[in-house]
Scaffold this motif. Sequence first.
Motif, PDB file in Angstrom:
ATOM      1  N   GLU A  72      25.214  38.231  32.344  1.00 48.29           N
ATOM      2  CA  GLU A  72      26.398  37.967  31.524  1.00 48.29           C
ATOM      3  C   GLU A  72      27.252  39.216  31.349  1.00 48.29           C
ATOM      4  N   PHE A  73      26.613  40.387  31.329  1.00 48.84           N
ATOM      5  CA  PHE A  73      27.334  41.633  31.068  1.00 48.84           C
ATOM      6  C   PHE A  73      27.923  42.250  32.336  1.00 48.84           C
ATOM      7  N   PRO A  88      30.316  48.265  39.497  1.00 45.89           N
ATOM      8  CA  PRO A  88      29.286  48.723  38.550  1.00 45.89           C
ATOM      9  C   PRO A  88      27.862  48.597  39.095  1.00 45.89           C
ATOM     10  N   HIS A  89      27.714  47.965  40.266  1.00 44.96           N
ATOM     11  CA  HIS A  89      26.380  47.799  40.857  1.00 44.96           C
ATOM     12  C   HIS A  89      25.889  49.134  41.410  1.00 44.96           C
ATOM     13  N   TRP A 141      29.288  41.383  45.700  1.00 44.93           N
ATOM     14  CA  TRP A 141      29.509  40.929  44.334  1.00 44.93           C
ATOM     15  C   TRP A 141      30.986  40.545  44.185  1.00 44.93           C
ATOM     16  N   ALA A 142      31.239  39.395  43.552  1.00 46.75           N
ATOM     17  CA  ALA A 142      32.612  38.896  43.390  1.00 46.75           C
ATOM     18  C   ALA A 142      33.006  38.954  41.919  1.00 46.75           C
ATOM     19  N   PHE A 143      34.208  39.518  41.648  1.00 44.48           N
ATOM     20  CA  PHE A 143      34.690  39.678  40.284  1.00 44.48           C
ATOM     21  C   PHE A 143      35.983  38.882  40.101  1.00 44.48           C
ATOM     22  N   LYS A 160      34.984  39.430  35.071  1.00 44.09           N
ATOM     23  CA  LYS A 160      33.580  39.013  35.050  1.00 44.09           C
ATOM     24  C   LYS A 160      33.062  38.757  36.463  1.00 44.09           C
ATOM     25  N   CYS A 161      31.827  39.186  36.712  1.00 42.42           N
ATOM     26  CA  CYS A 161      31.184  38.909  37.992  1.00 42.42           C
ATOM     27  C   CYS A 161      30.814  37.429  38.037  1.00 42.42           C
ATOM     28  N   VAL A 162      31.258  36.734  39.086  1.00 39.08           N
ATOM     29  CA  VAL A 162      31.009  35.290  39.178  1.00 39.08           C
ATOM     30  C   VAL A 162      30.062  34.932  40.307  1.00 39.08           C
TER      31      VAL A 162
END
Length: 462
Positions: free
Chosen positions: A189-190, A145-146, A169-171, A177-179
Motif C-alpha cells: 500500500e505504501f 523507490p524499489h 514496477w508501474a506507477f 501509487k504503484c499499481v
Amino acid sequence: MRNISDELAIFVQEGAEYIKYLVATQSYDVAKYLVILAPIVTLWYYFFWRPFNYYRDFTDFGFQEAARKPPGKGSNVSKRNIINDMRSRRKLGELPPVYPNGWFIILESRELLIEGSREVSCLGLALVAWRGKSGKSYVADAYCPHLGAHLGVNGEVRDDCIKCPFHGWAFEGSNGKCVDIPYADSVPEFARIKMWETVEMNGFIYLWYHAEGEKPNWQPDEMREIATGEWKYRGRSEFLATCHIQEVPENGADMSHLNVVHKPAMLSGGKPTEAKLTWGFLTHQWSGSWEANSNPELSHRALMTLTHRMCLFNKIPFMEVNVQAHQVGPGTVYLRFKGFGGEGVLFFNVTPLEPLLMKITHTFYSSRSMLHPFGLLILLGEAIQLERDIAIWNRKTYISRPLLTKEDKAIKAFRRWFSQFYSSNSPRMSTAFNNPILPNPSVTTTPTSNGSIKLNPDNLSF
C-alpha cells in the motif's frame, strides 16, 4: 520520428536526384524550371513557415579570454576547461537563496509526446515527466523507490502509468501509487513515488516549487488565444547563463543599464564591440518604470512599462514602441503587444538548472495575420539584446548592498518585492547541491498574517 529539418533534407536530396534524372533524359525545360523553383521553395520554407529556433551556450558570452591559447599550455586545453577555471575563481558575493518559491517552466508541451517520457533536471531536483494516453502530463521524482532506477531513462508509459525500466514496477500518474509489480502477488500500500504539482498552459508545463511544501497560492496567467489555437507559434530561443536567478528579472527594474548595454543598434549583434560594422548612426533609446503590484492578493506580480525609440545620429527619433512587461512570480515575464499587422505575446522564462546555471527562453505566439518574417525579426532582436546581458551576468559578482543613486530606487524596490519568494528553508549555495530543501537557521523570519513564513527584507542580501 523525423523532425522538420530531417524532412527538408530528404525533400532537397530527392529533388536533386530527380533533377539529375530529368537532365539525363534530355528533359531540359522541366529541369530548368525546377532549378528555378527549388530556391524559391526553400526561401519560402525558411521565411514564411519554419519556426525560429535558436540556442546559445553560456560559453559564448563574456569569456573572450578563454578563446586565446594560454601561454605554455598545449593545444589540448579546451575552451570549456579554461572557462571552468575562470568560473571557479569568480567572486560570487553574498548570494540570496538559490531557488525561490513559485511556478517554473520545466518543459514545452511539444517536447512531451503522448505516451512519451522525458528526464528533467532543475531546481536541484531529478524529475521524470510523462504524458499519458489520455493526453494529460505528469511530473514525479525520477528515482524508483524499489532500487533507484531513473524512470526517465527508458521508462515506458502505458495508459497513464510509467513503468520502471529495471523491474517493471508501474506507477499511476494521478497519485503516484504503484499499481503493478509484475513478479509479485500483491503491491504494498505504501509503494508510491512523489508527484509534483503542475499545470499545463500556454504551450508550457509549469511546476510548483516551494521549500516549505506549501500549496500554490497563485497561478500563472493563461493566454486564451493560445489555448484556442487562435494564435500561431512563431518560434523560440534558448540560452544558458551562469548567474543567480534574481539577476535576470532584476534587469527589468534596472532602467539605467538600458541606454548603455542596449543602446547600440541591433544590427551590430550580441557583441557590439566586436562588430565589423558599428552602425553608430543608428541607436536605441529607452525609458520606462518598474512597479510592484500594490494589491496584497496580487503581490506576486509586477509591471515594467517601457518606451523604445530608434534614433538617427542620436538625435532624430523614429519608430516609437510602447510595451508593458508583466512579471508573474520569480520565473516568468510576458509582453503582450500590437503591431506588425497583428497581436502577439512574447514569453521570457527563466528556470534554475543549478544554483548558478539558468535556462532562459523566449517563446513567441502571434495572430495569424502577422507576417511570419516580422515574428522572426522580433525573436531575433530579443535574442541579440539578451546576448549582451548574458555576457555581463556570466562574469559579474552579486553585491548584497550596492551603492545606489536615487535614480536606482527601482532596484531596491525590486529586491524587496523578490524577497517574498524566499522562505526559511529556501536552499542556500552551500546546501543546494546536497539537498534542495534544508533548514537554514541563520536566516531570520517573521510570521505573516496568513500564518506563512516570510524572510525579513532587512536581513536579506540587498
